[in-house]
Design an enzyme around this catalytic site. Structure first.
Site, PDB file in Angstrom:
ATOM      1  CE  LYS A  61     -15.474 -71.915 -57.381  1.00 46.72           C
ATOM      2  NZ  LYS A  61     -14.461 -72.916 -57.782  1.00 46.72           N
TER       3      LYS A  61
ATOM      4  CB  SER B 133      -8.537 -72.098 -61.792  1.00 46.38           C
ATOM      5  OG  SER B 133      -8.500 -73.510 -61.892  1.00 46.38           O
TER       6      SER B 133
HETATM    7  C1  LIG Z   1     -14.495 -73.577 -58.911  1.00 44.35           C
HETATM    8  C2  LIG Z   1     -13.234 -73.872 -59.627  1.00 44.35           C
HETATM    9  C3  LIG Z   1     -13.188 -73.931 -61.046  1.00 44.35           C
HETATM   10  C4  LIG Z   1     -14.409 -73.801 -61.924  1.00 44.35           C
HETATM   11  O1  LIG Z   1     -15.085 -72.582 -61.775  1.00 44.35           O
HETATM   12  P1  LIG Z   1     -16.587 -72.420 -62.283  1.00 44.35           P
HETATM   13  O2  LIG Z   1     -16.904 -71.001 -62.081  1.00 44.35           O
HETATM   14  O3  LIG Z   1     -17.443 -73.338 -61.446  1.00 44.35           O
HETATM   15  O4  LIG Z   1     -16.621 -72.852 -63.715  1.00 44.35           O
HETATM   16  C5  LIG Z   1     -11.951 -74.147 -61.639  1.00 44.35           C
HETATM   17  N1  LIG Z   1     -10.832 -74.316 -60.910  1.00 44.35           N
HETATM   18  C6  LIG Z   1     -10.843 -74.277 -59.552  1.00 44.35           C
HETATM   19  C7  LIG Z   1      -9.569 -74.473 -58.836  1.00 44.35           C
HETATM   20  C8  LIG Z   1     -12.046 -74.048 -58.871  1.00 44.35           C
HETATM   21  O5  LIG Z   1     -12.047 -74.015 -57.526  1.00 44.35           O
END
Ligand SMILES: *Cc1c(COP(=O)(O)O)cnc(C)c1O
Length: 339
Positions: A69, A321
């Site tokens: 993010k 992510s």
């Molecule tokens: C926010 C987040 C997501 C999802 O992202 P979006 O843009 O809301 O679809 C996935 N994995 C992690 C670790 C996140 O913090």
């Protein structure tokens, strides 16, 4: 579960102008260069052997805040004009987006206020305070915190940084797509965790422009898959929020969604939904086989492969992510032998 055949979807994407294009993502990449980590794309021998295709993990867990993010928040903050930036930033997220805004603000030397309800656990509050943000505790729900954000925007002239439904945030997340295509030029499939759709939308905007044949597949949990429900309904719909191991994927896409719904509807080839046990298996595999501490939301791509819910047709990138999982929860999950 296929929502629409990819050929139909791609045709839709071609004759419509989407809110984020490849050029936006390329500008974002230039803007945030040197301020975020170029996360490594590493081969996974175990997943490659299991699927018969080369599988690579994009380790966004290596960002300084432990999640991707930072890319979107950094791009959004750098895209503001100087006066707006210096007045300060505000958001209501207590999770990875809150950390990203706090971290980016400190790096850029601008003030940030993170609003949260009195129910947010101390460790989450302290994690964000430690990044230098001003904490504003208000009310007893996320909605109360969001109302306070709107009040501060009106009364103090602070600039809100939205978690996903914003063109600069989406373009920032999309820089992952540019890096993947650069590192894996014969990319066939990308598996992307999906919640509000900033991550999946940004990556799809970049990847589909560079590699039109590549498939971009969103992965959510069965419990409260907001974007999946919206695409099925043809418009954003209210969903019931439930507790899930993939807590960073919780929440709605916003009934007044302006950016991510259209991009995900037009560019995603499929959305796969996972059970809690499948997500736990993904976290466990990441720890035991890949040596990576991964949170539930970050493990859904691995989990979808292990569950046999995605068909891979060539070189595959799995977006890991984030890694911000409570140590006790993590220990508990990797200690379990099955499930
Ligand atoms: C926010 C987040 C997501 C999802 O992202 P979006 O843009 O809301 O679809 C996935 N994995 C992690 C670790 C996140 O913090």
């Amino acid at each position: 579960m296929t929502i629409m055949k990819s050929e139909d979807r791609f045709r839709l994407g071609e004759d419509k102008v989407l809110p984020v294009a490849l050029a936006d993502v390329e500008r974002a990449a230039a803007r945030i260069h040197g301020r975020v980590t170029r996360a490594p794309l590493v081969a996974s021998p175990t997943l490659s052997e299991r699927t018969g295709q080369p599988v690579h993990l994009k380790l966004e867990t290596r960002q300084p805040i432990g999640a991707f993010k930072l890319r979107g928040a950094m791009n959004a903050i750098l895209s503001l004009d100087d006066t707006a930036r210096q007045r300060g930033l505000v958001t209501a997220s207590t999770g990875n987006h809150g950390r990203a805004v706090a971290y980016a603000a400190r790096e850029l030397g601008v003030p940030a206020v993170i609003c949260m309800s009195s129910l947010v656990p101390d460790n989450k509050v302290e994690a964000i305070r430690a990044l230098g943000a001003q904490i504003c505790i208000v009310g007893a729900s996320q909605d109360d915190a969001q109302e306070e954000v709107e009040r501060l925007v009106r009364t103090s002239g602070l600039t809100p940084i939205p978690p996903f439904d914003d063109v600069d945030v989406v373009a920032g997340q999309g820089t992952i797509g540019l890096e993947i295509v650069e590192d894996l030029p014969d990319l066939a499939t990308v598996l992307v965790p999906l919640s509000g759709g900033g991550l999946a939308g940004g990556i799809a905007a970049a990847v589909k422009a560079l590699k039109p044949q590549a498939h971009v597949i969103g992965i959510s949990m069965e419990r409260g898959a907001a974007m999946h429900a919206a695409i099925k309904a043809g418009k954003p719909v209210a969903i019931r929020e439930e507790e899930t191991l993939a807590d960073s994927l919780g929440g709605g896409i916003g009934l007044a969604n302006r950016v991510t719904f259209a991009i995900c509807r037009d560019l995603l080839d499929d959305i796969v939904l996972l059970t809690e046990d499948e997500i736990a298996a993904g976290i466990r595999h990441a720890a035991r086989q890949e040596g990576e501490v991964v949170e539930g939301a970050g493990a859904v791509g691995i989990a979808a492969i292990l569950a046999g819910k995605v068909q891979l047709s060539g070189p595959t990138a799995v977006i890991v992510s984030g890694g911000n999982i409570d140590a006790e929860t993590h220990r508990h999950i990797i200690g379990r032998s099955t499930g």
